[in-house]
Design an enzyme around this catalytic site. Sequence first.
Site, PDB file in Angstrom:
ATOM      1  CB  SER A 201      -2.775   5.551  -1.547  1.00 26.04           C
ATOM      2  OG  SER A 201      -3.462   4.990  -0.459  1.00 26.04           O
TER       3      SER A 201
ATOM      4  CE  LYS B  30      -3.444   7.054   2.389  1.00 26.84           C
ATOM      5  NZ  LYS B  30      -4.751   6.572   1.908  1.00 26.84           N
TER       6      LYS B  30
END
Length: 241
Positions: free
Chosen positions: A162, A200
Amino acid sequence: MLTRKQHELLMFIHERMKEAGIPPSFDEMKDALDLKSKSGIHRLITALEERGFIRRLPNRARALEVIRLPDSMNPSLGGRKAKFEPSVIAGTLGKVAAPPARSAAVPPPVVDMSRAVHVPVMGRIAAGVPIEAIQTHSHTIIVPPEMLGPGEHFALEVRGDSMIEAGIFDGDTVLIKKQDAAGTGDIVVALVDNEEATLKRLRRRGNAIALEAANPAYETRIFPPERVKVQGRLVGLMRKY
């Protein structure tokens, strides 16, 4: 290793399939684990699937298949109790006394051993669907101090894709400065609901916190601030070729 909730869900699915021949519904799983929403069940099922304990069968409702059980269920292991992964990253962390310097993507080919810093690798971190960051110190890597700057540091092995548009790939080792605060736009290790950690980019959106992927295939997740705890900020990256 599994978290306690993952283990409970896996065994609930296993026992229900033995009794009824079909997996339980999401509502039944939610009630059995005393969770408030189905999203928690989705997250646990995804984690079990990533770890190879269950498999989702396509084009079939409630189609789950238990592939394997934890090692603690194997009679040859003498019935040892299951080990559960802690959620919070801790341990003896690498320290650097040198002044701050620019982070580098990869270390130089020659390391001055007299100045090298021994940084503990504290397990794996998800760049994808959140998984647990393992507290156990698995091994130590040697890092030039120029990659770190002052403070305490730890390393984590990346699993998932991701963050590929930020140059972070599956199999990379990220170097994290231990801190409990970060600015908007920083790439952080974030602990969600005191249970699962993920790598993230953090964005502040009014009174909420967004954990943003660097891959359009993944959606940005929005949380109230009390559900997210910053564990550290990305300061460097190491990669094997």
